[in-house]
Design an enzyme around this catalytic site. Structure first.
Site, PDB file in Angstrom:
ATOM      1  N   ASP A  13       0.876  -1.159   0.000  1.00 35.88           N
ATOM      2  CA  ASP A  13       0.000   0.000   0.000  1.00 35.88           C
ATOM      3  C   ASP A  13       0.927   1.227   0.000  1.00 35.88           C
ATOM      4  OD1 ASP A  13      -2.307   1.644   0.394  1.00 35.88           O
ATOM      5  OD2 ASP A  13      -1.786   1.760   2.531  1.00 35.88           O
ATOM      6  N   LEU A  14       0.398   2.386  -0.338  1.00 33.76           N
ATOM      7  CA  LEU A  14       1.243   3.593  -0.388  1.00 33.76           C
ATOM      8  C   LEU A  14       0.976   4.540   0.796  1.00 33.76           C
ATOM      9  CD1 LEU A  14       3.158   5.599  -1.889  1.00 33.76           C
ATOM     10  CD2 LEU A  14       1.146   6.404  -3.126  1.00 33.76           C
ATOM     11  N   ASP A  15      -0.253   5.090   0.816  1.00 32.60           N
ATOM     12  CA  ASP A  15      -0.568   6.122   1.812  1.00 32.60           C
ATOM     13  C   ASP A  15      -0.588   5.519   3.221  1.00 32.60           C
ATOM     14  OD1 ASP A  15      -1.055   8.208  -0.141  1.00 32.60           O
ATOM     15  OD2 ASP A  15      -2.878   7.133  -0.663  1.00 32.60           O
ATOM     16  N   THR A  21       1.420  10.369   3.728  1.00 26.92           N
ATOM     17  CA  THR A  21       0.350  11.050   2.989  1.00 26.92           C
ATOM     18  C   THR A  21      -1.062  10.808   3.526  1.00 26.92           C
ATOM     19  OG1 THR A  21       0.694   9.210   1.488  1.00 26.92           O
ATOM     20  CG2 THR A  21       1.440  11.364   0.737  1.00 26.92           C
ATOM     21  N   LYS A  49      -9.519   5.358   5.680  1.00 30.37           N
ATOM     22  CA  LYS A  49      -8.201   4.869   5.239  1.00 30.37           C
ATOM     23  C   LYS A  49      -8.350   3.745   4.223  1.00 30.37           C
ATOM     24  CE  LYS A  49      -5.343   5.995   9.205  1.00 30.37           C
ATOM     25  NZ  LYS A  49      -4.762   5.438  10.419  1.00 30.37           N
ATOM     26  N   SER A 120      -2.136   0.497  -4.441  1.00 28.36           N
ATOM     27  CA  SER A 120      -2.721   1.689  -3.822  1.00 28.36           C
ATOM     28  C   SER A 120      -4.011   2.067  -4.527  1.00 28.36           C
ATOM     29  CB  SER A 120      -1.745   2.868  -3.934  1.00 28.36           C
ATOM     30  OG  SER A 120      -2.391   4.069  -3.565  1.00 28.36           O
ATOM     31  N   ALA A 121      -5.014   2.460  -3.743  1.00 29.38           N
ATOM     32  CA  ALA A 121      -6.288   2.916  -4.310  1.00 29.38           C
ATOM     33  C   ALA A 121      -6.174   4.317  -4.889  1.00 29.38           C
ATOM     34  CB  ALA A 121      -7.355   2.899  -3.223  1.00 29.38           C
ATOM     35  N   LYS A 151     -10.885  -1.685  -2.048  1.00 35.01           N
ATOM     36  CA  LYS A 151     -10.655  -2.357  -0.773  1.00 35.01           C
ATOM     37  C   LYS A 151     -11.916  -2.160   0.072  1.00 35.01           C
ATOM     38  CE  LYS A 151      -5.794  -1.014  -1.124  1.00 35.01           C
ATOM     39  NZ  LYS A 151      -4.694  -0.169  -0.637  1.00 35.01           N
ATOM     40  N   GLU A 175      -0.104  -3.125   4.774  1.00 36.96           N
ATOM     41  CA  GLU A 175      -1.226  -2.176   4.863  1.00 36.96           C
ATOM     42  C   GLU A 175      -1.301  -1.450   6.197  1.00 36.96           C
ATOM     43  OE1 GLU A 175      -3.794  -0.677   3.719  1.00 36.96           O
ATOM     44  OE2 GLU A 175      -3.931  -1.420   1.677  1.00 36.96           O
ATOM     45  N   ASP A 176      -1.844  -0.241   6.180  1.00 41.29           N
ATOM     46  CA  ASP A 176      -2.114   0.483   7.433  1.00 41.29           C
ATOM     47  C   ASP A 176      -3.621   0.607   7.676  1.00 41.29           C
ATOM     48  OD1 ASP A 176      -2.474   2.311   5.244  1.00 41.29           O
ATOM     49  OD2 ASP A 176      -2.550   3.921   6.741  1.00 41.29           O
TER      50      ASP A 176
HETATM   51  C1  BG6 Z   1      -5.873   5.514  -0.459  1.00 42.80           C
HETATM   52  C2  BG6 Z   1      -5.964   6.410   0.758  1.00 42.80           C
HETATM   53  O1  BG6 Z   1      -4.569   5.068  -0.603  1.00 42.80           O
HETATM   54  O2  BG6 Z   1      -6.255   6.222  -1.631  1.00 42.80           O
HETATM   55  C3  BG6 Z   1      -7.342   7.046   0.861  1.00 42.80           C
HETATM   56  O3  BG6 Z   1      -5.714   5.637   1.918  1.00 42.80           O
HETATM   57  C4  BG6 Z   1      -7.671   7.755  -0.454  1.00 42.80           C
HETATM   58  O4  BG6 Z   1      -7.338   7.960   1.933  1.00 42.80           O
HETATM   59  C5  BG6 Z   1      -7.581   6.764  -1.605  1.00 42.80           C
HETATM   60  O5  BG6 Z   1      -8.992   8.306  -0.399  1.00 42.80           O
HETATM   61  C6  BG6 Z   1      -7.888   7.395  -2.959  1.00 42.80           C
HETATM   62  O6  BG6 Z   1      -6.928   8.352  -3.253  1.00 42.80           O
HETATM   63  P1  BG6 Z   1      -7.023   9.446  -4.410  1.00 42.80           P
HETATM   64  O7  BG6 Z   1      -5.665  10.073  -4.376  1.00 42.80           O
HETATM   65  O8  BG6 Z   1      -7.294   8.709  -5.682  1.00 42.80           O
HETATM   66  O9  BG6 Z   1      -8.134  10.373  -4.063  1.00 42.80           O
HETATM   67 MG    MG Z   2      -2.957   3.169   3.425  1.00 47.68          MG
END
Ligand code: BG6
Ligand code: MG
Length: 223
Positions: A13-15, A21, A49, A120-121, A151, A175-176
């Site tokens: 996962d990224l954020d 972030t 999240k 990452s989403a 997710k 993942e967090d």
């Molecule tokens: C996830 C984050 O990685 O991405 C969420 O944990 C975020 O908080 C989601 O809403 C979507 O991100 P983005 O940048 O496409 O709005």
């Molecule tokens: Mg995350």
């Protein structure tokens, strides 16, 4: 459980795992939620999240009991507004936002010939990785716009193993978010949860923060 010797790849996962972030995402959503009269709580912040942009907006509206108040076009505009807020917060972000131990962990994984992919989403993940100076590690990224389900559905982590030509049981997912851990488990990968153990109780391995994320500690947890 999976044996350490079986592991060939890591799906990240990224954020909130690679970079700080998730704090920016939360800040940007909070600005919008409060503008719409929705009370911000820790529970709402945790629920947001890992889930996609539109799923996040839907959760905020539902939490405020205003899920039927706005048209699709208004909702699109709110989501775009949040993203503008988020991108503003990202403007000055650089490698200092990489979470503790992550740069060394990625280097170590590469040196030991593990394969890496990103699950990452976030549609902003290519930009974030560029700004952090970590794009070279993640040539294998899942494009979240190609997913049918977000997710906690297993789709994104299953694809994370597929792009590496690995079986799920050969991969570790990191993942967090609770929704993210559920996605990893559903995909049949070994789940590592970073953060509050009570929230991430479904993870196979729990670490309090990223500084604990090392090959040695994963091996220790599996022995
Ligand atoms: C996830 C984050 O990685 O991405 C969420 O944990 C975020 O908080 C989601 O809403 C979507 O991100 P983005 O940048 O496409 O709005
Ligand atoms: Mg995350």
């Amino acid at each position: 459980m999976v044996k350490f010797e079986q592991i060939k790849g890591f799906v990240f996962d990224l954020d909130g795992v690679i970079a700080d972030t998730s704090v920016y995402h939360a800040k940007a959503w909070r600005q919008l939620a409060e503008k719409l009269g929705v009370t911000w709580t820790d529970e709402l912040a945790d629920g947001l999240k890992g889930i996609s942009r539109m799923d996040s907006l839907d959760l905020i509206l539902k939490t405020g009991g205003i899920e039927n108040k706005y048209t699709e076009a208004e909702k699109e505009a709110f989501a775009a507004e949040k993203n503008t807020n988020y991108l503003n917060l990202l403007k000055d972000m650089d490698a200092t936002a990489i979470l503790p131990g992550i740069a060394d962990f990625l280097k170590d994984l590469e040196e030991h010939d593990y394969q890496l992919s990103l699950a990452s989403a976030s549609k902003n993940s290519p930009l974030v990785l560029e700004q952090l100076g970590l794009a070279m590690y993640f040539k294998n990224k899942i494009d979240p716009t190609t997913l049918k389900h977000g997710k906690p559905d297993p789709e994104i982590f299953a694809r994370g193993a597929e792009v590496l030509n690995l079986k799920p049981e050969e991969c570790v997912g990191i993942e967090d978010a609770k929704a993210g851990v559920q996605s990893i488990n559903g995909a049949g990968e070994l789940s590592v949860g970073i953060g509050d153990k009570n929230i991430l109780s479904e993870a196979d391995i729990n670490f309090a923060d990223t500084s604990e994320l090392t090959l040695e500690n994963i091996k220790k947890a599996l022995d």
